[in-house]
Enzyme design. Structure first.
Site, PDB file in Angstrom:
ATOM      1  N   VAL A 294      -4.261  44.609   4.030  1.00  0.00           N
ATOM      2  CA  VAL A 294      -4.872  44.105   5.265  1.00  0.00           C
ATOM      3  C   VAL A 294      -5.683  45.163   6.002  1.00  0.00           C
ATOM      4  O   VAL A 294      -6.336  44.849   6.994  1.00  0.00           O
ATOM      5  CB  VAL A 294      -3.807  43.519   6.216  1.00  0.00           C
ATOM      6  CG1 VAL A 294      -3.179  42.272   5.618  1.00  0.00           C
ATOM      7  CG2 VAL A 294      -2.740  44.564   6.562  1.00  0.00           C
ATOM      8  N   TYR A 295      -5.652  46.391   5.565  1.00  0.00           N
ATOM      9  CA  TYR A 295      -6.445  47.424   6.230  1.00  0.00           C
ATOM     10  C   TYR A 295      -7.920  47.168   5.930  1.00  0.00           C
ATOM     11  O   TYR A 295      -8.366  47.294   4.790  1.00  0.00           O
ATOM     12  CB  TYR A 295      -6.047  48.822   5.750  1.00  0.00           C
ATOM     13  CG  TYR A 295      -4.671  49.283   6.165  1.00  0.00           C
ATOM     14  CD1 TYR A 295      -3.875  48.527   7.022  1.00  0.00           C
ATOM     15  CD2 TYR A 295      -4.139  50.480   5.696  1.00  0.00           C
ATOM     16  CE1 TYR A 295      -2.606  48.948   7.402  1.00  0.00           C
ATOM     17  CE2 TYR A 295      -2.873  50.919   6.073  1.00  0.00           C
ATOM     18  CZ  TYR A 295      -2.116  50.140   6.916  1.00  0.00           C
ATOM     19  OH  TYR A 295      -0.862  50.571   7.278  1.00  0.00           O
ATOM     20  N   ALA A 296      -8.655  46.801   6.970  1.00  0.00           N
ATOM     21  CA  ALA A 296     -10.081  46.462   6.829  1.00  0.00           C
ATOM     22  C   ALA A 296     -10.281  45.379   5.774  1.00  0.00           C
ATOM     23  O   ALA A 296     -11.247  45.403   5.020  1.00  0.00           O
ATOM     24  CB  ALA A 296     -10.911  47.698   6.497  1.00  0.00           C
ATOM     25  N   ASP A 297      -9.331  44.416   5.727  1.00  0.00           N
ATOM     26  CA  ASP A 297      -9.424  43.301   4.774  1.00  0.00           C
ATOM     27  C   ASP A 297      -9.601  43.797   3.338  1.00  0.00           C
ATOM     28  O   ASP A 297     -10.378  43.233   2.561  1.00  0.00           O
ATOM     29  CB  ASP A 297     -10.579  42.369   5.145  1.00  0.00           C
ATOM     30  CG  ASP A 297     -10.339  41.634   6.460  1.00  0.00           C
ATOM     31  OD1 ASP A 297      -9.174  41.316   6.745  1.00  0.00           O
ATOM     32  OD2 ASP A 297     -11.305  41.412   7.201  1.00  0.00           O
ATOM     33  N   GLY A 298      -8.883  44.827   2.989  1.00  0.00           N
ATOM     34  CA  GLY A 298      -8.958  45.378   1.636  1.00  0.00           C
ATOM     35  C   GLY A 298      -9.929  46.531   1.499  1.00  0.00           C
ATOM     36  O   GLY A 298      -9.976  47.183   0.451  1.00  0.00           O
TER      37      GLY A 298
END
Length: 332
Positions: free
Chosen positions: A57-61
């Site tokens: 989920v960090y920066a949507d991958g």
């Protein structure tokens, strides 16, 4: 950098870990973000660091994708312990999806972004009350038995959730022992000492403290009401994340850290990081630096051990109030 055993397992990691939450920038800033990430990863590796923590989920991958582009070419894959997390979802009705289908699909997607056939540590990113815990943990067993993950842990679990999960895995020899838990822990946030850390110590799990610098506040940059232009507190997106630690009791703790730093001729950041690194049950604080300079300052803590009297003073000034019913057993 010294290495530590992660929980009651054979996995060894550097006693400072590198967090990647801040890596991915805006879509138009991809080249600059990759350059910053490369500088930080190389600096960390040169200092003997091995543990690199990320999440889907960090920066949507985006953070996983950046890390994957740097593995092998910049830093040998085999020199790093790559940890990622699956299960976090951005939906109005739930924050975590611990279903077997979601978790295994998310792990496969993470492996594609990372450009590797396995992660060294796979963590379930939050407790999902809508999914039976045994289903969530079966995904852990499948991930390890298939070779997609070498070790497993959890993140964001409460004390009873952690104890239930770890005990379930220990109940049958064929299940995968949980190696550790990741939660926020610092001089400004010692809530894990009430039940999570006692459970982890009893069950042989290591703790990976997130936000070990109190979301940046323990660096001292916000003293006397300061709000540096490039800081998180001045960011529209992150100001709310920092705000809880800018008033009240936090000010007294930050002041105590600064006084200790002056006496030791080091920085407040170094004092705060050394304190949490050497707490009982801690394996490796995860440093989420935004710049190479911040990371280098954090890595310089390797040579610092706080004198006992300073540790005791910081313990006292930051001591959480333990209330019934946990006050009798929260003795950290």
């Amino acid at each position: 950098m010294k290495q530590r055993q992660f929980g009651r397992t054979g996995l060894r990691v550097s006693r400072i870990g590198l967090g990647t939450l801040t890596w991915a920038g805006h879509p138009g800033d991809q080249a600059a973000a990759e350059h910053r990430a490369a500088d930080m990863l190389k600096t960390f590796w040169n200092a003997g660091g091995t543990l690199v923590d990320t999440a889907d989920v960090y920066a949507d991958g985006g953070a996983e994708y950046l890390l994957g582009r740097l593995l092998g070419g910049l830093v040998p894959r085999e020199d790093l312990v790559i940890a990622t997390k699956s299960g976090g979802v951005a939906r109005p009705d739930r924050r975590s999806d611990g279903s077997r289908g979601h978790l295994l699909a998310a792990l496969d997607a993470s492996l594609r972004r990372l450009g590797t056939d396995h992660v060294d540590l796979w963590q379930i990113h939050g407790f999902d009350a809508l999914t039976p815990l045994e289903e969530t943990l079966h995904a852990v067993d499948l991930a390890v038995s298939s070779g997609r993950a070498r070790y497993a842990g959890v993140a964001g679990f409460s004390g009873w959730q952690l104890a239930k999960a770890a005990t379930w895995q220990l109940a049958v020899p064929a299940r995968v022992r949980l190696a550790g838990v990741q939660l926020e822990y610092s001089l400004l946030q010692r809530g894990v000492e009430r039940e999570v850390l006692p459970a982890a110590l009893d069950l042989g799990l290591g703790l990976l403290p997130a936000s070990p610098l109190g979301r940046g506040v323990l660096s001292g940059k916000y003293r006397d009401g300061a709000r540096p232009a490039e800081s998180r507190a001045s960011s529209e997106r992150l100001a709310g994340f920092v705000e809880p630690y800018l008033t009240g009791p936090a000010e007294h703790i930050v002041e105590a850290v600064s006084i200790a730093a002056d006496g030791l001729a080091v920085t407040p950041l170094q004092v705060a990081l050394a304190w949490v690194r050497d707490r009982p049950g801690v394996t490796a604080p995860l440093v989420g630096a935004r710049t190479v300079g911040q990371l280098e300052e954090a890595l310089s803590v390797e040579a610092l051990t706080l004198p006992d009297e300073i540790t005791v003073a910081l313990d006292d000034v930051s001591a959480p109030e333990h209330r019934y019913p946990d006050h009798d057993w929260s003795t950290l």
